[in-house]
Design a protein around this motif. Structure first.
Motif, PDB file in Angstrom:
ATOM      1  N   ARG A 138       7.869  -2.896 -38.790  1.00 38.52           N
ATOM      2  CA  ARG A 138       7.412  -3.398 -37.572  1.00 38.52           C
ATOM      3  C   ARG A 138       6.456  -2.105 -36.930  1.00 38.52           C
ATOM      4  NH1 ARG A 138       8.260  -7.972 -34.554  1.00 38.52           N
ATOM      5  NH2 ARG A 138       9.368  -9.487 -35.871  1.00 38.52           N
ATOM      6  N   ALA A 139       7.511  -0.661 -36.866  1.00 35.52           N
ATOM      7  CA  ALA A 139       6.505   0.197 -36.328  1.00 35.52           C
ATOM      8  C   ALA A 139       5.451   0.802 -36.979  1.00 35.52           C
ATOM      9  CB  ALA A 139       7.688   1.462 -36.368  1.00 35.52           C
ATOM     10  N   THR A 140       5.452   0.545 -38.374  1.00 33.79           N
ATOM     11  CA  THR A 140       4.265   1.267 -39.125  1.00 33.79           C
ATOM     12  C   THR A 140       3.063   0.139 -39.553  1.00 33.79           C
ATOM     13  OG1 THR A 140       5.288   0.657 -41.287  1.00 33.79           O
ATOM     14  CG2 THR A 140       5.581   2.806 -40.317  1.00 33.79           C
ATOM     15  N   ALA A 141       3.200  -1.104 -39.012  1.00 35.00           N
ATOM     16  CA  ALA A 141       2.354  -2.198 -39.223  1.00 35.00           C
ATOM     17  C   ALA A 141       1.186  -1.718 -38.421  1.00 35.00           C
ATOM     18  CB  ALA A 141       2.912  -3.416 -38.839  1.00 35.00           C
ATOM     19  N   PRO A 142      -0.293  -2.111 -39.087  1.00 34.61           N
ATOM     20  CA  PRO A 142      -1.425  -1.930 -38.199  1.00 34.61           C
ATOM     21  C   PRO A 142      -1.411  -2.474 -36.964  1.00 34.61           C
ATOM     22  CG  PRO A 142      -1.653  -2.745 -40.717  1.00 34.61           C
ATOM     23  CD  PRO A 142      -0.325  -2.999 -40.336  1.00 34.61           C
ATOM     24  N   ASP A 143      -0.843  -3.497 -36.787  1.00 37.11           N
ATOM     25  CA  ASP A 143      -1.152  -4.233 -35.355  1.00 37.11           C
ATOM     26  C   ASP A 143       0.170  -3.747 -34.315  1.00 37.11           C
ATOM     27  OD1 ASP A 143      -0.044  -7.628 -36.139  1.00 37.11           O
ATOM     28  OD2 ASP A 143       0.838  -5.586 -36.712  1.00 37.11           O
ATOM     29  N   ALA A 144       1.021  -2.768 -34.843  1.00 37.13           N
ATOM     30  CA  ALA A 144       2.132  -2.415 -34.119  1.00 37.13           C
ATOM     31  C   ALA A 144       1.850  -1.930 -32.682  1.00 37.13           C
ATOM     32  CB  ALA A 144       2.833  -1.186 -34.832  1.00 37.13           C
ATOM     33  N   VAL A 145       2.756  -2.290 -31.643  1.00 41.05           N
ATOM     34  CA  VAL A 145       2.407  -1.917 -30.278  1.00 41.05           C
ATOM     35  C   VAL A 145       3.560  -1.392 -29.860  1.00 41.05           C
ATOM     36  CG1 VAL A 145       0.811  -3.844 -29.860  1.00 41.05           C
ATOM     37  CG2 VAL A 145       3.174  -4.193 -29.505  1.00 41.05           C
ATOM     38  N   PRO A 146       3.525  -0.249 -28.953  1.00 41.47           N
ATOM     39  CA  PRO A 146       4.866   0.297 -28.447  1.00 41.47           C
ATOM     40  C   PRO A 146       5.529  -0.638 -27.704  1.00 41.47           C
ATOM     41  CG  PRO A 146       2.826   1.569 -27.855  1.00 41.47           C
ATOM     42  CD  PRO A 146       2.243   0.192 -28.183  1.00 41.47           C
ATOM     43  N   GLY A 147       6.804  -0.563 -27.931  1.00 44.11           N
ATOM     44  CA  GLY A 147       7.781  -1.441 -27.078  1.00 44.11           C
ATOM     45  C   GLY A 147       8.275  -2.752 -28.150  1.00 44.11           C
ATOM     46  N   GLY A 148       7.353  -2.975 -29.223  1.00 44.66           N
ATOM     47  CA  GLY A 148       7.634  -4.206 -29.942  1.00 44.66           C
ATOM     48  C   GLY A 148       8.981  -4.047 -30.688  1.00 44.66           C
ATOM     49  N   THR A 149       9.124  -2.912 -31.305  1.00 44.90           N
ATOM     50  CA  THR A 149      10.422  -2.679 -31.991  1.00 44.90           C
ATOM     51  C   THR A 149      11.612  -2.561 -31.199  1.00 44.90           C
ATOM     52  OG1 THR A 149       9.224  -1.225 -33.442  1.00 44.90           O
ATOM     53  CG2 THR A 149      11.574  -0.880 -33.596  1.00 44.90           C
ATOM     54  N   THR A 150      11.519  -2.344 -29.976  1.00 41.17           N
ATOM     55  CA  THR A 150      12.861  -2.354 -29.048  1.00 41.17           C
ATOM     56  C   THR A 150      13.117  -3.801 -28.798  1.00 41.17           C
ATOM     57  OG1 THR A 150      11.976  -0.221 -27.891  1.00 41.17           O
ATOM     58  CG2 THR A 150      13.634  -1.627 -26.713  1.00 41.17           C
ATOM     59  N   THR A 151      12.143  -4.595 -28.494  1.00 44.86           N
ATOM     60  CA  THR A 151      12.565  -6.088 -28.373  1.00 44.86           C
ATOM     61  C   THR A 151      12.965  -6.761 -29.370  1.00 44.86           C
ATOM     62  OG1 THR A 151      10.366  -6.152 -26.808  1.00 44.86           O
ATOM     63  CG2 THR A 151      11.215  -8.085 -27.471  1.00 44.86           C
ATOM     64  N   PHE A 152      12.585  -6.227 -30.576  1.00 46.98           N
ATOM     65  CA  PHE A 152      13.004  -6.728 -31.824  1.00 46.98           C
ATOM     66  C   PHE A 152      14.710  -6.290 -32.302  1.00 46.98           C
ATOM     67  CE2 PHE A 152      13.300  -8.509 -36.172  1.00 46.98           C
ATOM     68  CZ  PHE A 152      13.997  -7.633 -36.909  1.00 46.98           C
ATOM     69  N   ILE A 153      15.004  -5.006 -31.791  1.00 48.45           N
ATOM     70  CA  ILE A 153      16.329  -4.741 -31.735  1.00 48.45           C
ATOM     71  C   ILE A 153      17.096  -5.472 -30.856  1.00 48.45           C
ATOM     72  CG2 ILE A 153      17.799  -2.695 -31.575  1.00 48.45           C
ATOM     73  CD1 ILE A 153      15.364  -0.797 -32.545  1.00 48.45           C
ATOM     74  N   ASP A 154      16.651  -5.592 -29.746  1.00 46.72           N
ATOM     75  CA  ASP A 154      17.419  -6.252 -28.585  1.00 46.72           C
ATOM     76  C   ASP A 154      17.805  -7.666 -28.966  1.00 46.72           C
ATOM     77  OD1 ASP A 154      15.732  -4.810 -25.827  1.00 46.72           O
ATOM     78  OD2 ASP A 154      17.420  -4.162 -26.959  1.00 46.72           O
ATOM     79  N   ASP A 155      16.807  -8.208 -29.416  1.00 41.88           N
ATOM     80  CA  ASP A 155      17.087  -9.651 -29.981  1.00 41.88           C
ATOM     81  C   ASP A 155      17.997  -9.788 -30.977  1.00 41.88           C
ATOM     82  OD1 ASP A 155      13.718 -10.882 -29.545  1.00 41.88           O
ATOM     83  OD2 ASP A 155      15.282 -10.704 -28.148  1.00 41.88           O
ATOM     84  N   TYR A 156      17.915  -8.857 -31.951  1.00 38.55           N
ATOM     85  CA  TYR A 156      18.979  -8.743 -33.207  1.00 38.55           C
ATOM     86  C   TYR A 156      20.369  -8.578 -32.651  1.00 38.55           C
ATOM     87  CZ  TYR A 156      21.705  -6.670 -37.225  1.00 38.55           C
ATOM     88  OH  TYR A 156      22.308  -6.572 -37.955  1.00 38.55           O
ATOM     89  N   LEU A 157      20.702  -7.575 -31.803  1.00 40.91           N
ATOM     90  CA  LEU A 157      22.137  -7.346 -31.452  1.00 40.91           C
ATOM     91  C   LEU A 157      22.677  -8.483 -30.628  1.00 40.91           C
ATOM     92  CD1 LEU A 157      21.478  -3.574 -30.209  1.00 40.91           C
ATOM     93  CD2 LEU A 157      22.626  -4.243 -31.959  1.00 40.91           C
ATOM     94  N   LYS A 158      21.463  -9.122 -29.828  1.00 39.58           N
ATOM     95  CA  LYS A 158      22.077 -10.378 -29.004  1.00 39.58           C
ATOM     96  C   LYS A 158      22.597 -11.471 -30.173  1.00 39.58           C
ATOM     97  CE  LYS A 158      20.784 -13.915 -25.936  1.00 39.58           C
ATOM     98  NZ  LYS A 158      19.463 -14.336 -24.823  1.00 39.58           N
TER      99      LYS A 158
END
Length: 611
Positions: A138-158
């Motif tokens: 997700r972090a290295t994808a061409p359309d990656a945006v700052p904060g997107g990875t953090t949201t993904f991690i939070d959803d996973y932990l939940k």
């Protein structure tokens, strides 16, 4: 992103980036399965720790699911019983055969709860490795945006926290937490009706009946009304998508659909047909479940049960129970009403085969027919079972022949089909199917007024008139009551005291209309002018009546009247003593609005005289 190291090409042989020793613990998985096979009392403990997806090997997940099914039904979980269960679902060879199941049984002395913790440990490691891989992607994808990875991690932990909470702790405590007191029952969702009180969403229903008794016609009519949102013969309908599995008689479905569309002048929208069977015990059933989960229909029709359970011993509760459970999987995945069509046995009152299916049904409808042609066939639907509602009254239908526009058979004859017409929801005022209409029809055909119910019912069948038995009997009563007004006095006991004068000496009423009006009805074969002139019933001269039967007034015998005889409350003249003794206080023909006696010339009322 220049400081981020790019990932190496994806290696399908090592999907999680782990070594074999890190990805799984084969012996731990085998110990869980073998221990549960040997000691079923440990299954609940292990099930509170792991899920089927925690097994690294798909074969072990399949075996685990089979163990849980057997345990839920209270059946043994040893190797022989497990092999029979897997053979029913065609999974035995895929998991390694009977030999591998007996090999697992050798681990029976192990503690399933202990090894379940190890299986869960390795499952969590694989999940975290997968998380790391996806974070980098997700972090290295061409359309990656700052904060997107953090949201993904939070959803996973939940999700992981919820998953862990559901599996940890004492299984008995978790079960106790699911118990509801009486007050909490109000929070449970109620059944949502799909078709009146007959069919409900998120339920399993069945239509049964002998072969050739119009089950599919009734079901197609139901499906069409759900798809279009029209009320079904007086029953409210919740509109939605319908999927119809035409596992039997697929080639005839087109003609029935076109006849319905032509009759109602509508396209049968939102109804999708799959013109082939899908076996409940085959792998394609899982594909069907996933497809329906994506589509989310309101109603799924399986036509018929026998064609989607080929090879099943339907007299075996065990084998039929597997089929019903697979159909229930379809219901749980969609929340739809799954309607199964099934044949009855030789007796004709119950669905063919074992009784295991009926216990799972929310509704069961029994369809049967009487008659030998479309003109006189009556289709009856009986509500055989409603698990949570009282059973409603029977429904009856006639058949209307539809000639398909622009279509013909190879020999040139017109192509026809039939549609259902309710015999219960017909309009009441002098229209086909009402007692009043039948009275007019009987008069027009000069049918003897002395005919009783059975004889009139037979006459209706001969004429192709489709009516409910009770309506025919009501018409017979109407004719006899109308014709008995000039009969003996004791018949008047049931008549109202202020009977209008124009009914005292009745003649059969005209059926009205133009010549042949009744014959113009496409469903009647009554001759247009039978029994009389154009459009009229044969007239009947008024019968003479004795003054004593009239109930008093001019011309009554003096010996029956005394100076103290009670007087009519309308005209003030003496009443016949016998008539008064019956509790009547007016003459039969006295009109309360004029205050006059029928045999006395009327005069203007003082309040209405011209000034």
């Amino acid at each position: 992103m220049d400081n981020v190291r790019h990932l190496a090409p994806y290696d399908s042989a090592d999907p999680d980036g782990l070594t074999d020793s890190q990805a799984e613990n084969l012996e731990a998985e085998q110990s869980v399965l073998g221990g549960c096979m040997y000691n079923p009392r440990k299954i609940s403990e292990a099930a509170g720790i792991i899920q089927g997806s925690d097994f690294y090997r798909p074969a072990h997940e399949t075996i685990w699911d089979a163990i849980l099914r057997l345990h839920a039904r209270g059946e043994p979980t040893e190797a022989v019983a497990l092999s029979i269960e897997l053979d029913k679902t065609k999974d035995l060879k895929r998991v390694g055969g009977r030999g591998y199941l007996h090999h697992l049984y050798e681990y029976g002395a192990s503690d399933p709860g202990y090894y379940a913790e190890k299986v869960r440990h390795f499952a969590d490691l694989r999940a975290e490795a997968e998380l790391g891989r996806r974070i980098v992607q997700r972090a290295t994808a061409p359309d990656a945006v700052p904060g997107g990875t953090t949201t993904f991690i939070d959803d996973y932990l939940k999700r992981q926290a919820e998953r862990a909470a559901g599996r940890s702790g004492d299984p008995a405590d978790a079960l106790l937490a699911e118990l509801l007191d009486a007050a909490s029952l109000d929070a449970m969702p109620a059944l949502e009706p799909l078709v009146g009180d007959l069919l409900h969403l998120d339920s399993l229903a069945r239509i049964i009946g002998p072969s050739g008794h119009m089950k599919s016609f009734v079901t197609i009519d139901l499906a069409a009304h759900v798809g279009t949102g029209m009320n079904w013969h007086g029953h409210h309908v919740r509109q939605g998508t319908v999927v119809y599995l035409v596992a039997e008689g697929a080639r005839g479905i087109r003609k029935r659909v076109r006849a319905w569309e032509q009759h109602y002048g509508l396209k049968m929208d939102n109804v999708l047909f799959l013109p082939r069977p899908v076996q409940t015990r085959g792998p394609e059933w899982d594909t069907l479940i996933e497809a329906m989960r994506r589509l989310q229909p309101q109603m799924i029709v399986i036509d018929t049960q026998a064609r989607v359970s080929v090879g099943v011993e339907e007299n075996s509760n065990t084998e039929l129970g597997v089929v019903i459970e697979r159909i229930e999987d379809l219901r749980r995945a969609t929340g739809a009403c799954v309607l199964v069509i099934h044949h009855t046995g030789h007796i004709g009152e119950h669905g063919r085969g074992a009784s295991a299916a009926k216990g799972a049904l929310q509704s069961e409808l029994h369809v049967s027919k009487k008659g030998d042609s479309a003109r006189n066939i009556v289709v009856t639907m009986k509500v055989g079972k409603q698990k949570d509602d009282e059973e409603g009254r029977d429904l009856q239908f006639g058949l209307k022949v539809i000639t398909l526009d622009g279509e013909a058979k190879p020999d040139g004859r017109p192509l026809t089909s039939v549609v259902l017409e309710s015999l219960d929801a017909r309009p009441t005022p002098l229209t086909y199917g009402t007692p009043e209409w039948l009275v007019a029809a009987l008069d027009k055909a000069a049918v003897d007024i002395k005919w009783g119910g059975p004889r009139v019912i037979k006459w209706c069948a001969e004429q192709g008139i489709q009516m409910r038995k009770e309506k025919i009997e009501e018409a017979v009563r109407l004719r006899k009551r109308r014709g008995s007004l000039d009969e003996a006095l004791d018949v008047r006991n049931d008549l109202p005291p202020n009977l209008p004068h124009d009914l005292e000496t009745p003649t059969p009423p005209k059926t009205g209309g133009t010549p042949g009006e009744i014959a113009q009805n496409p469903r009647s074969n009554i001759p247009p002018n039978a029994g009389g002139g154009p459009g009229d019933a044969p007239s009947k001269p008024p019968s003479p009546r004795s003054p004593s039967r009239e109930g008093g007034g001019v011309g009554e015998d003096d010996e029956n009247t005394t100076p103290t005889a009670p007087l009519c409350a309308v005209c003030g003249r003496p009443l016949n003593t016998d008539w008064a003794a019956r509790g009547y206080d007016t003459h039969i023909g006295c009109d309360p609005t004029t205050g006059g006696h029928p045999n006395t010339p009327k005069t203007n009322h003082p309040d209405t005289e011209e000034q």
